[in-house]
Design a protein around this motif. Sequence first.
Motif, mmCIF file in Angstrom:
data_model
loop_
_atom_site.group_PDB
_atom_site.id
_atom_site.type_symbol
_atom_site.label_atom_id
_atom_site.label_comp_id
_atom_site.label_asym_id
_atom_site.label_seq_id
_atom_site.Cartn_x
_atom_site.Cartn_y
_atom_site.Cartn_z
ATOM 1 N N ARG A 100 0.875 -1.191 0.000
ATOM 2 C CA ARG A 100 0.000 0.000 0.000
ATOM 3 C C ARG A 100 0.902 1.227 0.000
ATOM 4 O O ARG A 100 1.781 1.352 0.858
ATOM 5 C CB ARG A 100 -0.926 -0.012 1.237
ATOM 6 C CG ARG A 100 -1.953 -1.150 1.149
ATOM 7 C CD ARG A 100 -3.144 -0.920 2.031
ATOM 8 N NE ARG A 100 -4.012 0.116 1.534
ATOM 9 C CZ ARG A 100 -5.014 0.628 2.257
ATOM 10 N NH1 ARG A 100 -5.232 0.197 3.494
ATOM 11 N NH2 ARG A 100 -5.791 1.562 1.751
ATOM 12 N N CYS A 166 -13.408 7.808 8.765
ATOM 13 C CA CYS A 166 -12.743 6.521 8.564
ATOM 14 C C CYS A 166 -12.568 5.806 9.909
ATOM 15 O O CYS A 166 -13.399 5.972 10.812
ATOM 16 C CB CYS A 166 -11.397 6.713 7.853
ATOM 17 S SG CYS A 166 -10.722 5.183 7.179
ATOM 18 N N ALA A 172 -6.891 0.318 13.677
ATOM 19 C CA ALA A 172 -5.978 0.972 12.735
ATOM 20 C C ALA A 172 -4.573 1.100 13.319
ATOM 21 O O ALA A 172 -3.672 1.631 12.657
ATOM 22 C CB ALA A 172 -6.508 2.341 12.348
ATOM 23 N N GLN A 205 -15.286 2.212 6.533
ATOM 24 C CA GLN A 205 -14.561 1.914 7.779
ATOM 25 C C GLN A 205 -15.192 2.606 8.991
ATOM 26 O O GLN A 205 -15.058 2.141 10.124
ATOM 27 C CB GLN A 205 -13.093 2.366 7.661
ATOM 28 C CG GLN A 205 -12.264 1.575 6.663
ATOM 29 C CD GLN A 205 -12.213 2.255 5.314
ATOM 30 O OE1 GLN A 205 -13.182 2.899 4.896
ATOM 31 N NE2 GLN A 205 -11.112 2.121 4.600
ATOM 32 N N GLY A 244 -7.460 10.718 11.968
ATOM 33 C CA GLY A 244 -6.094 10.214 11.947
ATOM 34 C C GLY A 244 -5.380 10.670 10.691
ATOM 35 O O GLY A 244 -5.847 11.579 9.995
ATOM 36 N N ASN A 257 -4.999 11.678 4.458
ATOM 37 C CA ASN A 257 -5.864 10.758 5.204
ATOM 38 C C ASN A 257 -6.950 10.252 4.251
ATOM 39 O O ASN A 257 -7.016 10.656 3.081
ATOM 40 C CB ASN A 257 -6.470 11.451 6.433
ATOM 41 C CG ASN A 257 -7.084 10.450 7.394
ATOM 42 O OD1 ASN A 257 -6.483 9.425 7.705
ATOM 43 N ND2 ASN A 257 -8.292 10.718 7.871
ATOM 44 N N LYS A 258 -7.793 9.379 4.772
ATOM 45 C CA LYS A 258 -8.831 8.736 3.968
ATOM 46 C C LYS A 258 -9.614 9.745 3.128
ATOM 47 O O LYS A 258 -9.942 10.833 3.599
ATOM 48 C CB LYS A 258 -9.771 7.972 4.905
ATOM 49 C CG LYS A 258 -10.909 7.226 4.247
ATOM 50 C CD LYS A 258 -10.487 6.330 3.114
ATOM 51 C CE LYS A 258 -9.477 5.273 3.540
ATOM 52 N NZ LYS A 258 -8.853 4.578 2.384
ATOM 53 N N PHE A 333 -7.288 8.316 -0.874
ATOM 54 C CA PHE A 333 -6.855 9.301 0.128
ATOM 55 C C PHE A 333 -6.902 10.699 -0.463
ATOM 56 O O PHE A 333 -6.937 10.857 -1.681
ATOM 57 C CB PHE A 333 -5.415 8.977 0.590
ATOM 58 C CG PHE A 333 -5.325 7.617 1.240
ATOM 59 C CD1 PHE A 333 -5.528 7.458 2.596
ATOM 60 C CD2 PHE A 333 -5.085 6.481 0.471
ATOM 61 C CE1 PHE A 333 -5.488 6.200 3.193
ATOM 62 C CE2 PHE A 333 -5.044 5.212 1.045
ATOM 63 C CZ PHE A 333 -5.244 5.080 2.413
HETATM 64 O O1 MRU Z 1 -7.658 2.503 3.694
HETATM 65 P P1 MRU Z 1 -7.483 2.379 5.176
HETATM 66 O O2 MRU Z 1 -8.655 1.766 5.868
HETATM 67 O O3 MRU Z 1 -6.171 1.725 5.550
HETATM 68 O O4 MRU Z 1 -7.391 3.874 5.621
HETATM 69 C C1 MRU Z 1 -7.306 4.190 6.955
HETATM 70 C C2 MRU Z 1 -7.386 5.627 7.198
HETATM 71 O O5 MRU Z 1 -7.408 6.452 6.314
HETATM 72 C C3 MRU Z 1 -7.277 6.029 8.574
HETATM 73 O O6 MRU Z 1 -8.070 7.127 8.813
HETATM 74 C C4 MRU Z 1 -5.815 6.295 8.686
HETATM 75 O O7 MRU Z 1 -5.048 5.138 8.555
HETATM 76 C C5 MRU Z 1 -5.412 7.146 9.738
HETATM 77 S S1 MRU Z 1 -5.376 6.400 11.298
HETATM 78 C C6 MRU Z 1 -4.248 5.155 11.198
#
Ligand code: MRU
Length: 368
Positions: A100, A166, A172, A205, A244, A257-258, A333
């Motif tokens: 990723r 998210c 996480a 999520q 986050g 972030n997401k 993101f």
């Molecule tokens: O695609 P994901 O579920 O891995 O994305 C997660 C997020 O965007 C969270 O908000 C992010 O990791 C920040 S907190 C660890």
Amino acid sequence: MQVIVNGRTRQYRTVEFDTKRNRVLLIEQRLLPHTFKRIETQDFAATARAIRDMVVRGAGAIGATAAYGLAQGARAFKRRSMPAFQKHVQRVFEALRNARPTAVDPVNAMLEVRRKMAAGNTIEAQQEIALAAAQAFADDNVEDCRAIGKHGAALIRDGMNILTHCNAGWLAFVDIGSATAPIYTAQAQDRKFHVYCDETRPRCQGATLTAWELAQQRVPHHVIADNAAGHLFQRGQIQIVIVGSDRTLGRTGEVANKIGTYAKAVLAHRHRVPFYVAIPLSTIDWNLKSGAAIPIEERDETEVLGAWGADSRGARRYVRVANPGSHAKNPGFDVTPAELITGIITPKGIFKPAELWDNRHQLGFTGR
Ligand code: MRU
């Protein structure tokens, strides 16, 4: 975190390691909230697949998984040649890094493991160090989240409605979570508040993972459709936002972030609601000079064109929602500019985005 599974209360970390069997233990997050199941990965390639396919997800959790995966790969090496071992470790590193691209935690975690491994003079010594270093990363992640809770809890006052996006909870991370850490600490301090969880399409999520975590911890909450936040801001029903991050630039204070985080930051700014980002130190990228350079993961269009859920028997099902024949674009993101962010909650205290660089040595920067 404590979880109630089949009526029994159990303590779990999101990511653990079975030293004897050289396996990474993960919670199968794609089945939550309908089924709680742990899985194990047999080798580093399976660990990389678990990250890529989002069995485990969230920046801190994939950071710890990558660190353990690197140790797992290093420990599986059976030959005696040091150059061959180093080539093998590089191959393992690349497989895990490429799983990723947006989150920087896996890279930071694995570079730290490799830096420590360099002190070992033999393959066996390096294999042993790799596991100890991965374990240390996981333990530090938990301590970082605990400290984020301590610093961030003061921001939450009685009667507040908090918006999250998210899942930046214990799933996480290794435990506790970043955005949820202030929530859990404020709850332990007996403050009364309520959380709105953005549903967070396309993977949901917020609706699945954050809502499940908050329910487990008995935190009052509602799931909202991603489109509902503007209305709630306008009616004065959100007092603070805490999210986050997958990568926060130490030089500029920009936050990846997401997808959808940026839109919430714009809304918060428009309605003068404070917008905070909670991160452990492993989420800071001290190298990139601009948010435009952050690699944004493009995910499969099926995530947008349909949705996953459980049928009446609890089996996981995908249903097509969008018009048959239509295609979708699916960036995972986005990047929120520093001027929209009130503060970054770190294990070392709360900083304005522009203050990260000035405080870089306290925040773990080791370069020049
Ligand atoms: O695609 P994901 O579920 O891995 O994305 C997660 C997020 O965007 C969270 O908000 C992010 O990791 C920040 S907190 C660890």
